[in-house]
Design a protein around this motif. Structure first.
Motif, PDB file in Angstrom:
ATOM      1  N   UNK A  50      76.999   6.691  79.378  1.00 17.22           N
ATOM      2  CA  UNK A  50      77.837   5.835  80.221  1.00 17.22           C
ATOM      3  C   UNK A  50      79.092   6.589  80.624  1.00 17.22           C
ATOM      4  N   UNK A  51      79.395   6.502  81.910  1.00 20.10           N
ATOM      5  CA  UNK A  51      80.588   7.171  82.421  1.00 20.10           C
ATOM      6  C   UNK A  51      81.778   6.224  82.522  1.00 20.10           C
ATOM      7  N   UNK A  52      81.579   4.953  82.165  1.00 17.31           N
ATOM      8  CA  UNK A  52      82.660   3.957  82.152  1.00 17.31           C
ATOM      9  C   UNK A  52      82.564   3.184  80.838  1.00 17.31           C
ATOM     10  N   UNK A  53      83.679   3.086  80.131  1.00 13.83           N
ATOM     11  CA  UNK A  53      83.733   2.353  78.879  1.00 13.83           C
ATOM     12  C   UNK A  53      84.879   1.346  78.938  1.00 13.83           C
ATOM     13  N   UNK A  54      84.549   0.075  78.568  1.00 14.59           N
ATOM     14  CA  UNK A  54      85.582  -0.957  78.447  1.00 14.59           C
ATOM     15  C   UNK A  54      85.828  -1.167  76.963  1.00 14.59           C
ATOM     16  N   UNK A  55      86.882  -0.583  76.503  1.00 14.79           N
ATOM     17  CA  UNK A  55      87.205  -0.671  75.080  1.00 14.79           C
ATOM     18  C   UNK A  55      88.076  -1.870  74.766  1.00 14.79           C
ATOM     19  N   UNK A  56      88.015  -2.282  73.506  1.00 13.35           N
ATOM     20  CA  UNK A  56      88.820  -3.394  73.025  1.00 13.35           C
ATOM     21  C   UNK A  56      89.907  -2.835  72.124  1.00 13.35           C
ATOM     22  N   UNK A  57      91.111  -3.271  72.348  1.00 12.24           N
ATOM     23  CA  UNK A  57      92.243  -2.779  71.568  1.00 12.24           C
ATOM     24  C   UNK A  57      92.016  -3.064  70.082  1.00 12.24           C
ATOM     25  N   UNK A  58      92.232  -2.011  69.253  1.00 13.48           N
ATOM     26  CA  UNK A  58      92.036  -2.120  67.818  1.00 13.48           C
ATOM     27  C   UNK A  58      90.625  -1.805  67.369  1.00 13.48           C
ATOM     28  N   UNK A  59      89.692  -1.662  68.318  1.00 15.21           N
ATOM     29  CA  UNK A  59      88.308  -1.336  67.975  1.00 15.21           C
ATOM     30  C   UNK A  59      88.037   0.149  68.223  1.00 15.21           C
ATOM     31  N   UNK A  60      86.911   0.636  67.658  1.00 16.99           N
ATOM     32  CA  UNK A  60      86.541   2.043  67.810  1.00 16.99           C
ATOM     33  C   UNK A  60      85.840   2.272  69.144  1.00 16.99           C
ATOM     34  N   UNK A  61      85.939   3.522  69.633  1.00 18.80           N
ATOM     35  CA  UNK A  61      85.272   3.918  70.870  1.00 18.80           C
ATOM     36  C   UNK A  61      84.555   5.235  70.628  1.00 18.80           C
ATOM     37  N   UNK A  62      83.304   5.307  71.021  1.00 16.71           N
ATOM     38  CA  UNK A  62      82.496   6.512  70.825  1.00 16.71           C
ATOM     39  C   UNK A  62      82.013   7.018  72.179  1.00 16.71           C
ATOM     40  N   UNK A  63      82.468   8.257  72.522  1.00 15.81           N
ATOM     41  CA  UNK A  63      82.013   8.903  73.750  1.00 15.81           C
ATOM     42  C   UNK A  63      80.920   9.891  73.363  1.00 15.81           C
ATOM     43  N   UNK A  64      79.680   9.469  73.510  1.00 12.29           N
ATOM     44  CA  UNK A  64      78.553  10.283  73.048  1.00 12.29           C
ATOM     45  C   UNK A  64      78.099  11.235  74.143  1.00 12.29           C
ATOM     46  N   UNK A  65      77.654  12.430  73.699  1.00 12.79           N
ATOM     47  CA  UNK A  65      77.092  13.458  74.577  1.00 12.79           C
ATOM     48  C   UNK A  65      75.778  13.914  73.959  1.00 12.79           C
ATOM     49  N   UNK A  66      74.745  13.899  74.766  1.00 13.59           N
ATOM     50  CA  UNK A  66      73.430  14.327  74.295  1.00 13.59           C
ATOM     51  C   UNK A  66      73.124  15.706  74.861  1.00 13.59           C
ATOM     52  N   UNK A  67      72.834  16.668  73.944  1.00 12.29           N
ATOM     53  CA  UNK A  67      72.454  18.025  74.358  1.00 12.29           C
ATOM     54  C   UNK A  67      70.953  18.166  74.198  1.00 12.29           C
ATOM     55  N   UNK A  68      70.302  18.593  75.272  1.00 16.38           N
ATOM     56  CA  UNK A  68      68.851  18.696  75.267  1.00 16.38           C
ATOM     57  C   UNK A  68      68.383  20.142  75.484  1.00 16.38           C
ATOM     58  N   UNK A  69      69.080  21.042  74.815  1.00 17.14           N
ATOM     59  CA  UNK A  69      68.680  22.454  74.832  1.00 17.14           C
ATOM     60  C   UNK A  69      68.832  22.993  73.406  1.00 17.14           C
ATOM     61  N   UNK A  70      68.105  24.000  73.041  1.00 20.22           N
ATOM     62  CA  UNK A  70      68.183  24.562  71.681  1.00 20.22           C
ATOM     63  C   UNK A  70      69.507  25.283  71.468  1.00 20.22           C
ATOM     64  N   UNK A  71      70.301  24.822  70.515  1.00 22.82           N
ATOM     65  CA  UNK A  71      71.622  25.403  70.266  1.00 22.82           C
ATOM     66  C   UNK A  71      71.545  26.830  69.721  1.00 22.82           C
ATOM     67  N   UNK A  72      70.445  27.164  69.063  1.00 19.73           N
ATOM     68  CA  UNK A  72      70.356  28.513  68.486  1.00 19.73           C
ATOM     69  C   UNK A  72      70.043  29.565  69.541  1.00 19.73           C
ATOM     70  N   UNK A  73      69.760  29.168  70.770  1.00 20.29           N
ATOM     71  CA  UNK A  73      69.444  30.122  71.828  1.00 20.29           C
ATOM     72  C   UNK A  73      70.572  30.261  72.846  1.00 20.29           C
ATOM     73  N   UNK A  74      71.684  29.560  72.595  1.00 15.75           N
ATOM     74  CA  UNK A  74      72.794  29.599  73.548  1.00 15.75           C
ATOM     75  C   UNK A  74      74.102  29.779  72.811  1.00 15.75           C
ATOM     76  N   UNK A  75      75.085  30.154  73.587  1.00 12.98           N
ATOM     77  CA  UNK A  75      76.466  30.147  73.127  1.00 12.98           C
ATOM     78  C   UNK A  75      77.216  29.128  73.983  1.00 12.98           C
ATOM     79  N   UNK A  76      78.067  28.320  73.315  1.00 13.40           N
ATOM     80  CA  UNK A  76      78.785  27.276  74.051  1.00 13.40           C
ATOM     81  C   UNK A  76      80.281  27.419  73.797  1.00 13.40           C
ATOM     82  N   UNK A  77      81.028  26.963  74.778  1.00 14.70           N
ATOM     83  CA  UNK A  77      82.488  26.927  74.696  1.00 14.70           C
ATOM     84  C   UNK A  77      82.951  25.773  75.583  1.00 14.70           C
ATOM     85  N   UNK A  78      83.818  24.905  75.026  1.00 14.65           N
ATOM     86  CA  UNK A  78      84.215  23.757  75.823  1.00 14.65           C
ATOM     87  C   UNK A  78      85.481  23.099  75.338  1.00 14.65           C
TER      88      UNK A  78
END
Length: 456
Positions: free
Chosen positions: A30-58
Motif C-alpha cells: 500500500x502506498x497510502x496509510x491512514x494511521x491512528x494516533x498512538x497506534x503502530x504503523x508498519x511500512x512493509x517492503x517485499x523483496x522478490x530477488x535472491x539477496x545472496x546474489x545481489x548487493x543492496x544500498x538504500x
C-alpha cells in the motif's frame, strides 16, 4: 561478430532483469496509510530477488507536510545506520527492508521515501528503485453534538435557523446533515460551511420541519450520529375545506332535506391549530354565528337558500383563509344518503331483487286466477264422470238428520249446453222446465219425531 552478439546478450539480460525487478522483485502493498494516533504503523517492503546474489544500498527518508526532510536510516545488506533523532522512535527490519513506527503521533505525518540501489553480482547490472508512501495520522472522532439557533420554534418566511455540529475529539472531520434520515444537499435556502459543520436555512419554510441529525466521520472513523433534534415551524393555514357527511354536495352548494339537522366541519393545515369563525351572509350583511371548527344548522329555520362562510385564523403567523358555501333546503327523497356529488344510479342488486319479486308476484297472480276462477270450478264439476255425479239412492227410512240439506241435480246433455246452463240465474232455472237444464231443488225433510221442525 562474437563481441557484437555478447553485447546484445548482455543488453537483453539487463532489460529482462530490470523489467522483472520493477514489476516482480520489489513490492509495497500500500502506498497510502491512514494511521491512528498512538497506534503502530508498519511500512512493509517485499523483496522478490535472491539477496545472496545481489548487493543492496538504500535509505528511508521522511518529508513532513511543512516540507522539512530528514533521513531516517541508511542501510546495506550487512549494516544499518539509524539517525540518532529517530533511533528510539522507529525500527528497521532486515532483510526485507521494512520500516515500523511503534507509536504514531502527529509529527509522523508526511511522505516516506525508499531509495534502493540493487547490483546483480553475476551481470554487474545496477538498478535504482524509488518508492513513496503517504502516511496520515488521525484521531478517531467522538460522538457529535448538534445545536440549533434559535432554540425555540420559528415562523415560516420570517426567520432563519442555524445548525452547528461539533466533536470533542477527531481530526480531519467531515460532517453530513440529515432531515428525517434523508441527506441534505446545498440549495437556494440551504447553505453549508466548508466542512459542513454549519447549516444555515434561510428563510425557513413549512417543509423544513422535521428531525435533524448530524453525522461525523474521518479516514479512521466510520460515521457517528448525533442525537436527534426537532425543528418546529409555525405555518398556515393551508388547504382550507368545509365538509359534511349529510345532504348532497355539488361544488360549493349543499342540498339538505327539510327538517334535517346538518353538521359542517371546517379544516385546514396549520401549526399551531387555527381558530375558526362561522359567518352567515345575507343581503343585510354578515353575522357571526358561532366559533370553533363545527357548525350545526337546523334546516326548518331556513326560509330560502343561505350563504355561509368559514374563516380560519392562525394567531402566530397572523395569516387567515376563508371558504364559502351555499345551503339549500329541498326534498332529496328517501335515498338521498346514496347520492354523491357526481350522482349515482340504483344498485344493480336492488334492481335485480325488485324485478325478481315482480315476476314472482305475476306468476302467483296468474296461478291463482287460473285455479280459483268460478267458471273454471264449475267446468271441473261438469267434466267429472257420470259415476261420480250420481248420488246414492235413499229409501226414506234413514235418519232424518242425514237427509236434511241442499241437493243438486245436474243433467249433462252436452258440454256446450252445460256451459250455457251454468251461466243462468237461479230464478231462470226454476222457470224453465226443459230437462236439458240444471235444476236446483231444496228438500225440506221433517223428522218423524215429535220435536220441532229444524226449519221453522
Amino acid at each position: 561478430m562474437e563481441a557484437t552478439g555478447r553485447i546484445a546478450l548482455y543488453f537483453c539480460s539487463a532489460l529482462f532483469i530490470l523489467t522483472d525487478v520493477s514489476s516482480e522483485f520489489i513490492h509495497i502493498p500500500s502506498l497510502v496509510h491512514h494511521g491512528i494516533e498512538g497506534k503502530a504503523l508498519h511500512l512493509s517492503v517485499e523483496t522478490r530477488f535472491p539477496l545472496d546474489e545481489v548487493e543492496i544500498q538504500g535509505t528511508w527518508s521522511h518529508t513532513r507536510p511543512s516540507g522539512t526532510r530528514a533521513t531516517l536510516v541508511t542501510f546495506t545488506k550487512e549494516a544499518k545506520i539509524t539517525d540518532m533523532t529517530y533511533r528510539n522512535h522507529l525500527i528497521f527490519r532486515e532483510p526485507n527492508l521494512s520500516l515500523q513506527i511503534p507509536e504514531l503521533n502527529q509529527d509522523d505525518e508526511g511522505d516516506y521515501q525508499l531509495n534502493l540501489n540493487i547490483k546483480f553480482n553475476k551481470t554487474g547490472l545496477l538498478i535504482k528503485e524509488k518508492r513513496t508512501v503517504h502516511v496520515t495520522v488521525d484521531v478517531p472522532v467522538s460522538t457529535p453534538v448538534i445545536e440549533k439557533s434559535p432554540s425555540y420554534a420559528v415562523v415560516e418566511d420570517k426567520a432563519n435557523v442555524t445548525w452547528t455540529c461539533s466533536v470533542e475529539r477527531g481530526t480531519r472531520v467531515v460532517f453530513q446533515w440529515l432531515r428525517d434520515n434523508i441527506a441534505l444537499d446545498p440549495s437556494d435556502r440551504y447553505h453549508f460551511s466548508q466542512n459542513n459543520a454549519t447549516l444555515l436555512i434561510s428563510p425557513v419554510r413549512k417543509e423544513d420541519k422535521g428531525t435533524y441529525r448530524c453525522v461525523a466521520s474521518n479516514p479512521v472513523s466510520q460515521g457517528r450520529h448525533s442525537r436527534a433534534v426537532e425543528l418546529n415551524v409555525y405555518y398556515g393555514p393551508y388547504n382550507l375545506e368545509v365538509n359534511s357527511g349529510q345532504g348532497l354536495r355539488t361544488g360549493e352548494v349543499f342540498t339538505i332535506n327539510p327538517g334535517e339537522l346538518v353538521f359542517f366541519e371546517c379544516q385546514a393545515d396549520s401549526n399551531p391549530p387555527n381558530s375558526y369563525v362561522w359567518i352567515s351572509k345575507s343581503h343585510n350583511g354578515t353575522q357571526v354565528i358561532t366559533e370553533g371548527p363545527r357548525l350545526e344548522v337546523l334546516s326548518y329555520r331556513l326560509a330560502q337558500a343561505e350563504e355561509y362562510l368559514c374563516r380560519a385564523f392562525n394567531n402566530v403567523t397572523q395569516k387567515q383563509d376563508e371558504a364559502q358555501f351555499t345551503l339549500v333546503v329541498a326534498s332529496l327523497g328517501t335515498g338521498k344518503e346514496k347520492h354523491t356529488q357526481e350522482g349515482s344510479s340504483v344498485s344493480p342488486l336492488a334492481a335485480i331483487t325488485v324485478c325478481s319479486l315482480f315476476v314472482i308476484g305475476c306468476m302467483l297472480l296468474f296461478f291463482l286466477r287460473r285455479t280459483c276462477h268460478p267458471k273454471r270450478v264449475l267446468m271441473s264439476i261438469y267434466n267429472r264422470p257420470l259415476s261420480e255425479q250420481k248420488r246414492p239412492h235413499r229409501s226414506g227410512h234413514e235418519d232424518a238428520t242425514e237427509d236434511f240439506g241442499i241437493y243438486e241435480f245436474v243433467s249433462i246433455p252436452g258440454k256446450m249446453e252445460s256451459a250455457q246452463a251454468s251461466c243462468r240465474s237461479l230464478a231462470r232455472l226454476e222457470s224453465v222446465q226443459d230437462m236439458h237444464t240444471t235444476i236446483y231443488d231444496v228438500i225440506r225433510h221433517v223428522p218423524e219425531t215429535p220435536s220441532h221442525s229444524l226449519l221453522k
